[in-house]
Design a protein around this motif. Structure first.
Motif, PDB file in Angstrom:
ATOM      1  N   ASP A  77       0.832  -1.202   0.000  1.00  0.00           N
ATOM      2  CA  ASP A  77       0.000   0.000   0.000  1.00  0.00           C
ATOM      3  C   ASP A  77       0.867   1.254   0.000  1.00  0.00           C
ATOM      4  O   ASP A  77       0.463   2.308  -0.497  1.00  0.00           O
ATOM      5  N   TYR A  78       2.081   1.131   0.545  1.00  0.00           N
ATOM      6  CA  TYR A  78       3.018   2.254   0.596  1.00  0.00           C
ATOM      7  C   TYR A  78       4.417   1.666   0.766  1.00  0.00           C
ATOM      8  O   TYR A  78       4.570   0.587   1.329  1.00  0.00           O
ATOM      9  N   GLU A  79       5.439   2.373   0.267  1.00  0.00           N
ATOM     10  CA  GLU A  79       6.812   1.889   0.381  1.00  0.00           C
ATOM     11  C   GLU A  79       7.738   2.998   0.857  1.00  0.00           C
ATOM     12  O   GLU A  79       7.548   4.161   0.508  1.00  0.00           O
ATOM     13  N   VAL A  80       8.712   2.607   1.671  1.00  0.00           N
ATOM     14  CA  VAL A  80       9.714   3.549   2.170  1.00  0.00           C
ATOM     15  C   VAL A  80      11.093   2.920   2.037  1.00  0.00           C
ATOM     16  O   VAL A  80      11.235   1.709   1.950  1.00  0.00           O
ATOM     17  N   ASN A  81      12.108   3.776   2.041  1.00  0.00           N
ATOM     18  CA  ASN A  81      13.490   3.325   2.020  1.00  0.00           C
ATOM     19  C   ASN A  81      14.172   3.854   3.282  1.00  0.00           C
ATOM     20  O   ASN A  81      14.196   5.053   3.514  1.00  0.00           O
ATOM     21  N   THR A  82      14.700   2.937   4.097  1.00  0.00           N
ATOM     22  CA  THR A  82      15.320   3.322   5.367  1.00  0.00           C
ATOM     23  C   THR A  82      16.839   3.249   5.341  1.00  0.00           C
ATOM     24  O   THR A  82      17.476   3.224   6.388  1.00  0.00           O
ATOM     25  N   THR A  83      17.433   3.234   4.143  1.00  0.00           N
ATOM     26  CA  THR A  83      18.886   3.152   4.044  1.00  0.00           C
ATOM     27  C   THR A  83      19.565   4.246   4.857  1.00  0.00           C
ATOM     28  O   THR A  83      20.571   4.001   5.524  1.00  0.00           O
ATOM     29  N   ASN A  84      19.007   5.433   4.836  1.00  0.00           N
ATOM     30  CA  ASN A  84      19.597   6.557   5.572  1.00  0.00           C
ATOM     31  C   ASN A  84      18.998   6.725   6.964  1.00  0.00           C
ATOM     32  O   ASN A  84      19.166   7.773   7.588  1.00  0.00           O
ATOM     33  N   GLY A  85      18.317   5.727   7.439  1.00  0.00           N
ATOM     34  CA  GLY A  85      17.725   5.781   8.767  1.00  0.00           C
ATOM     35  C   GLY A  85      16.248   6.122   8.702  1.00  0.00           C
ATOM     36  O   GLY A  85      15.673   6.316   7.637  1.00  0.00           O
TER      37      GLY A  85
END
Length: 153
Positions: A120-128
């Motif tokens: 439903d939604y996507e995030v990228n946590t590579t940078n925290g």
């Protein structure tokens, strides 16, 4: 909202310490599959009791996603895909010290965990994880439409 994760169950002592196949029990082939079947089944029980949940879970296998879809079909589920560069996954795994080397990478490269269907939604946590990133999830949840990714394969 209540946060629920499989790591909380492990940390509580619900399961014995992880061991490989040569130990007194088989974590990967015996204990782990039973544990996650139970974890998946506790989610609708908690929700049915009136709890609003934020579930932190790595859906490692297509069969897990299918099982969760069946178990949670009567609930309003907003599925968030959390992505991270593999090098950062390796770094975090090493820093934690409670995972087998390469376990996180294997979820992505071998199991293909982000290929089982949409989110439903996507995030990228590579940078925290920042306040802005968290707010973006809340905003997306509040403005969600009828689409429910967990029911789509």
């Amino acid at each position: 909202m209540e946060r629920v994760s499989s790591d909380q169950f492990v940390a509580s002592g619900m399961l014995p310490e992880r061991r490989e196949d040569e130990g007194p029990f088989s974590w990967w082939n015996e204990m782990r599959p039973r544990f996650f079947k139970g974890f998946h089944r506790c989610l609708p029980a908690l929700a049915t009791a009136g709890n609003d949940l934020i579930v932190e879970h790595v859906i490692e296998y297509r069969t897990w996603r299918e099982e969760l879809s069946r178990l949670l079909t009567d609930f309003d589920v907003f599925l968030v895909g959390v992505h991270c560069d593999l090098a950062e996954i390796d770094r975090r795994e090493h820093e934690r010290g409670d995972r087998r080397a390469g376990e996180g990478r294997g979820h992505v490269e071998i199991n293909g965990m982000h290929t089982f269907g949409p989110y439903d939604y996507e995030v990228n946590t590579t940078n925290g994880v920042s306040t802005t990133l968290v707010q973006s999830v809340v905003t997306a949840w509040r403005s969600r439409g009828a689409r429910r990714a967990l029911t789509t394969f």
